[in-house]
Motif scaffolding. Sequence first.
Motif, mmCIF file in Angstrom:
data_model
loop_
_atom_site.group_PDB
_atom_site.id
_atom_site.type_symbol
_atom_site.label_atom_id
_atom_site.label_comp_id
_atom_site.label_asym_id
_atom_site.label_seq_id
_atom_site.Cartn_x
_atom_site.Cartn_y
_atom_site.Cartn_z
ATOM 1 N N PHE A 1 0.807 -1.216 0.000
ATOM 2 C CA PHE A 1 0.000 0.000 0.000
ATOM 3 C C PHE A 1 0.846 1.275 0.000
ATOM 4 C CE2 PHE A 1 -2.394 3.299 2.214
ATOM 5 C CZ PHE A 1 -3.591 3.276 1.520
ATOM 6 N N TYR A 2 1.894 1.294 0.823
ATOM 7 C CA TYR A 2 2.629 2.542 1.024
ATOM 8 C C TYR A 2 3.751 2.703 -0.005
ATOM 9 C CZ TYR A 2 0.060 3.462 5.270
ATOM 10 O OH TYR A 2 -0.947 3.757 6.151
ATOM 11 N N HIS B 1 -0.773 -0.657 -7.106
ATOM 12 C CA HIS B 1 -2.061 0.035 -6.973
ATOM 13 C C HIS B 1 -2.902 -0.161 -8.213
ATOM 14 C CE1 HIS B 1 0.612 1.818 -4.020
ATOM 15 N NE2 HIS B 1 -0.477 1.894 -3.281
ATOM 16 N N HIS C 1 -9.960 -2.581 -5.088
ATOM 17 C CA HIS C 1 -9.920 -1.437 -4.154
ATOM 18 C C HIS C 1 -8.484 -1.171 -3.684
ATOM 19 C CE1 HIS C 1 -14.220 -1.718 -4.190
ATOM 20 N NE2 HIS C 1 -14.143 -2.995 -3.852
ATOM 21 N N TYR D 1 5.441 1.124 -8.180
ATOM 22 C CA TYR D 1 4.365 1.771 -7.416
ATOM 23 C C TYR D 1 3.025 1.589 -8.129
ATOM 24 C CZ TYR D 1 1.584 5.215 -4.988
ATOM 25 O OH TYR D 1 0.577 5.818 -4.291
ATOM 26 N N TYR E 1 -6.712 1.346 -3.093
ATOM 27 C CA TYR E 1 -6.408 2.393 -2.113
ATOM 28 C C TYR E 1 -7.099 2.150 -0.775
ATOM 29 C CZ TYR E 1 -3.786 4.583 -5.761
ATOM 30 O OH TYR E 1 -2.838 4.804 -6.725
ATOM 31 N N THR E 2 -7.597 0.933 -0.572
ATOM 32 C CA THR E 2 -8.070 0.542 0.756
ATOM 33 C C THR E 2 -7.013 -0.365 1.363
ATOM 34 O OG1 THR E 2 -10.319 0.577 -0.062
ATOM 35 C CG2 THR E 2 -9.960 -0.595 2.004
#
Length: 410
Positions: free
Chosen positions: A279-280, A316, A323, A312, A325-326
Amino acid sequence: MTKGYAWLPDRMRSSGGSPVQTRILGRPATAVHGREAVRFFYDDQHVRRRSALPGPVLDTLFGRGAVHTLDGHQHLARKALFMSLLKNQGAVARLTELVGAEWDAAAREWAMRPAVELFTESSRVLTRAVCDWAGIPLGAAETAELADDLVAMVDGFAAIGPRHLKARAARARREVWLEALIRTARADAGTDPGTDRGTEYPAGSPLRAVALHRDDSGRLLDSHTAAVEVLNIIRPTVAVAWFVTFSAHALERWPGGRDALRRGDPAYAEAFAHEVRRFYPFVPFVGGLAAGELRWQGVVIPEGSLVLLDVYGHQHDPDLWPHPYTFRPERFLGRSVASDELIPQGGGDAATGHRCPGEDITVALLARLSTRLADINYLVPPQDLSISLRRVPTRPSSGFVMSLRVPSDA
Ligand code: HEM
């Protein structure tokens, strides 16, 4: 890298997912994306690493002569050293125990201060533990300075100006320091059979293993290259501080993870670590040079031009991650993760390609420290927790300030 994390994914979106052809530092470059592209990029018949990394990255992040810059049998011989030291369950477990013990001692001291900044504090915890593990003598008073230097090398590699100069100075200083330790470790061990005086540097310690490693022609590494490779073990271990800080950010934004981690299920802790890494934002892309004239999705990639793999954007991509960005650790529960699927530390096979050999260590440390974070009580005072996508590498602006002096009624 100076344009931030969104640069490549934005270009990819505008091209409708086709390879993007551009120029970087005057060199033609083709960027590729997706699971098939991971397999294409990590085929060493397609991409080579010699001369691929620019000087400013070598003189800060990786070091001249590093394993990252090798190809073919030279790479395999050097990589075998890293694999034996790092993809080794006993070694991972020992380092994780040391980090956990250092964290516990530090947390007792944090509770006596009004507030601490997690990023800096965790970099020091990791520095103390990894030096102990690697057989590198480090006085208590030297920890903060070494941690700051190791952080600076990562923080400044993609920057211009003072941040970059700080990274260069940190590397130069630490290479000299470690070269001297390598020479002492060699004198201690004796480089000929039967001459081992084995005193200060324990047999089996990574410092000693690098000092005594022989390359594919049977020669010891020159002491500078050996110092570079010791740094390539301790620097990225301390870089796990970025992910620890992101874990704290995730626990703040998605508090449900805290209860789940507190239940102590190791499978959930591992899934949490994977989701933090997915995610990060940390590594924006990886790159190499086309080993010959290549064709990819109808595009011709000229020999010697740059090939970039979008990391990256991959993590994503809604086609790969529903989803995206969850923050949802559950997406990793009850299944194995394919080698072309989750690529924050590269893709393919670590033993034969350039995939990170420190992935098991990263996941184990992150699982352990995320659980420690969930287990302690702390308050998060008002602060700027925004994460800029224009800065590489990025982190929460405040470094995550926390106060362990929790009032009894909180
Ligand atoms: C902070 C978490 C980490 C991240 C985000 C990370 C990321 C990466 C990436 C993206 C690569 C390059 C893949 C490629 O060029 O295709 C790499 C390679 C490497 N990493 Fe890590 N890494 C981390 C932790 C570690 C740790 C803990 C160690 C050692 C203890 C380590 C040691 C290395 C080495 C030696 C290489 C070079 C491998 C080669 O060229 O064959 N890394 N890492």
